[in-house]
Design a protein around this motif. Structure first.
Motif, PDB file in Angstrom:
ATOM      1  N   THR A   3     -17.896  17.465 -44.816  1.00 49.45           N
ATOM      2  CA  THR A   3     -17.472  16.425 -43.877  1.00 49.45           C
ATOM      3  C   THR A   3     -16.086  16.733 -43.339  1.00 49.45           C
ATOM      4  O   THR A   3     -15.793  16.417 -42.193  1.00 49.45           O
ATOM      5  N   ARG A   4     -15.255  17.367 -44.162  1.00 46.42           N
ATOM      6  CA  ARG A   4     -13.898  17.699 -43.701  1.00 46.42           C
ATOM      7  C   ARG A   4     -13.919  18.706 -42.560  1.00 46.42           C
ATOM      8  O   ARG A   4     -13.241  18.533 -41.557  1.00 46.42           O
ATOM      9  N   SER A   5     -14.690  19.768 -42.716  1.00 46.66           N
ATOM     10  CA  SER A   5     -14.723  20.781 -41.655  1.00 46.66           C
ATOM     11  C   SER A   5     -15.388  20.233 -40.393  1.00 46.66           C
ATOM     12  O   SER A   5     -14.959  20.546 -39.279  1.00 46.66           O
ATOM     13  N   SER A   6     -16.394  19.392 -40.561  1.00 42.08           N
ATOM     14  CA  SER A   6     -17.042  18.797 -39.392  1.00 42.08           C
ATOM     15  C   SER A   6     -16.098  17.855 -38.664  1.00 42.08           C
ATOM     16  O   SER A   6     -16.011  17.880 -37.438  1.00 42.08           O
ATOM     17  N   SER A   7     -15.372  17.037 -39.421  1.00 40.36           N
ATOM     18  CA  SER A   7     -14.441  16.106 -38.779  1.00 40.36           C
ATOM     19  C   SER A   7     -13.309  16.856 -38.086  1.00 40.36           C
ATOM     20  O   SER A   7     -12.885  16.472 -36.999  1.00 40.36           O
ATOM     21  N   MET A  15     -13.384  15.131 -29.314  1.00 38.06           N
ATOM     22  CA  MET A  15     -14.625  14.356 -29.270  1.00 38.06           C
ATOM     23  C   MET A  15     -14.637  13.234 -30.308  1.00 38.06           C
ATOM     24  O   MET A  15     -15.698  12.751 -30.688  1.00 38.06           O
ATOM     25  N   ALA A  16     -13.461  12.805 -30.768  1.00 36.74           N
ATOM     26  CA  ALA A  16     -13.389  11.796 -31.826  1.00 36.74           C
ATOM     27  C   ALA A  16     -14.023  10.474 -31.392  1.00 36.74           C
ATOM     28  O   ALA A  16     -14.837   9.905 -32.121  1.00 36.74           O
ATOM     29  N   ALA A  17     -13.656   9.986 -30.217  1.00 37.84           N
ATOM     30  CA  ALA A  17     -14.185   8.689 -29.766  1.00 37.84           C
ATOM     31  C   ALA A  17     -15.702   8.732 -29.551  1.00 37.84           C
ATOM     32  O   ALA A  17     -16.421   7.880 -30.089  1.00 37.84           O
ATOM     33  N   PRO A  18     -16.242   9.714 -28.805  1.00 39.26           N
ATOM     34  CA  PRO A  18     -17.694   9.741 -28.640  1.00 39.26           C
ATOM     35  C   PRO A  18     -18.443   9.938 -29.960  1.00 39.26           C
ATOM     36  O   PRO A  18     -19.494   9.337 -30.178  1.00 39.26           O
ATOM     37  N   ALA A  19     -17.896  10.766 -30.839  1.00 38.39           N
ATOM     38  CA  ALA A  19     -18.558  11.000 -32.125  1.00 38.39           C
ATOM     39  C   ALA A  19     -18.569   9.733 -32.973  1.00 38.39           C
ATOM     40  O   ALA A  19     -19.571   9.407 -33.601  1.00 38.39           O
ATOM     41  N   THR A  20     -17.450   9.005 -32.968  1.00 35.80           N
ATOM     42  CA  THR A  20     -17.372   7.759 -33.738  1.00 35.80           C
ATOM     43  C   THR A  20     -18.348   6.727 -33.196  1.00 35.80           C
ATOM     44  O   THR A  20     -19.064   6.076 -33.961  1.00 35.80           O
ATOM     45  N   VAL A  21     -18.392   6.586 -31.886  1.00 35.56           N
ATOM     46  CA  VAL A  21     -19.336   5.639 -31.275  1.00 35.56           C
ATOM     47  C   VAL A  21     -20.768   6.041 -31.619  1.00 35.56           C
ATOM     48  O   VAL A  21     -21.585   5.200 -31.993  1.00 35.56           O
ATOM     49  N   PHE A  22     -21.068   7.321 -31.520  1.00 36.58           N
ATOM     50  CA  PHE A  22     -22.408   7.802 -31.845  1.00 36.58           C
ATOM     51  C   PHE A  22     -22.758   7.506 -33.299  1.00 36.58           C
ATOM     52  O   PHE A  22     -23.832   6.977 -33.594  1.00 36.58           O
ATOM     53  N   LEU A  23     -21.851   7.830 -34.206  1.00 32.72           N
ATOM     54  CA  LEU A  23     -22.121   7.626 -35.628  1.00 32.72           C
ATOM     55  C   LEU A  23     -22.282   6.150 -35.978  1.00 32.72           C
ATOM     56  O   LEU A  23     -23.151   5.778 -36.764  1.00 32.72           O
ATOM     57  N   LEU A  72     -13.059  10.006 -41.905  1.00 35.81           N
ATOM     58  CA  LEU A  72     -12.287  11.244 -41.753  1.00 35.81           C
ATOM     59  C   LEU A  72     -11.914  11.509 -40.297  1.00 35.81           C
ATOM     60  O   LEU A  72     -10.792  11.926 -40.004  1.00 35.81           O
ATOM     61  N   ILE A  73     -12.846  11.276 -39.386  1.00 38.05           N
ATOM     62  CA  ILE A  73     -12.554  11.476 -37.961  1.00 38.05           C
ATOM     63  C   ILE A  73     -11.428  10.552 -37.522  1.00 38.05           C
ATOM     64  O   ILE A  73     -10.486  10.983 -36.846  1.00 38.05           O
ATOM     65  N   GLU A  74     -11.506   9.285 -37.904  1.00 43.86           N
ATOM     66  CA  GLU A  74     -10.464   8.329 -37.517  1.00 43.86           C
ATOM     67  C   GLU A  74      -9.114   8.712 -38.111  1.00 43.86           C
ATOM     68  O   GLU A  74      -8.091   8.631 -37.434  1.00 43.86           O
ATOM     69  N   ALA A  75      -9.086   9.141 -39.368  1.00 42.69           N
ATOM     70  CA  ALA A  75      -7.829   9.526 -40.007  1.00 42.69           C
ATOM     71  C   ALA A  75      -7.228  10.761 -39.337  1.00 42.69           C
ATOM     72  O   ALA A  75      -6.026  10.791 -39.032  1.00 42.69           O
ATOM     73  N   LYS A  76      -8.044  11.764 -39.072  1.00 39.70           N
ATOM     74  CA  LYS A  76      -7.538  12.985 -38.442  1.00 39.70           C
ATOM     75  C   LYS A  76      -7.127  12.747 -36.994  1.00 39.70           C
ATOM     76  O   LYS A  76      -6.161  13.322 -36.511  1.00 39.70           O
ATOM     77  N   SER A  77      -7.858  11.882 -36.314  1.00 37.53           N
ATOM     78  CA  SER A  77      -7.500  11.542 -34.940  1.00 37.53           C
ATOM     79  C   SER A  77      -6.173  10.814 -34.893  1.00 37.53           C
ATOM     80  O   SER A  77      -5.331  11.087 -34.027  1.00 37.53           O
ATOM     81  N   ALA A  78      -5.944   9.898 -35.832  1.00 36.96           N
ATOM     82  CA  ALA A  78      -4.673   9.166 -35.893  1.00 36.96           C
ATOM     83  C   ALA A  78      -3.528  10.114 -36.203  1.00 36.96           C
ATOM     84  O   ALA A  78      -2.445  10.009 -35.615  1.00 36.96           O
TER      85      ALA A  78
END
Length: 85
Positions: A3-7, A15-23, A72-78
């Motif tokens: 999950t870390r490498s994917s995020s 692509m953080a926002a589209p990926a988060t919305v999709f998930l 993880l996506i939200e944390a890395k994006s922030a």
């Protein structure tokens, strides 16, 4: 699949926002989403690395992975936004 490498790959590509919305929208149907990614991999491969797409698809097959990936996506994006300022 990690999950870390994917995020990291998702945030690196912006692509953080589209990926988060999709998930989040696919939460109850994450398994079907993973199968859709497997199906569309030849097309998605034109833009993204096929190995990374396969990793995300395998992650979505398990329900608990989607919630962890979103966090993880939200944390890395922030972190990325904070370092850009």
């Amino acid at each position: 699949a990690s999950t870390r490498s994917s995020s990291t790959a998702i945030v690196k590509r912006g692509m953080a926002a589209p990926a988060t919305v999709f998930l989040e929208s696919m939460g109850p149907m994450s398994f079907l989403g993973s199968q859709a990614l497997h199906f569309f991999t030849p097309i998605i491969d034109l833009v993204f690395n096929a190995k990374e797409v396969e990793q995300v698809a395998r992650l979505l097959e398990r329900r608990e992975s989607a919630a962890r990936l979103i966090a993880l996506i939200e944390a890395k994006s922030a972190t990325k936004r904070a370092s850009a300022q």
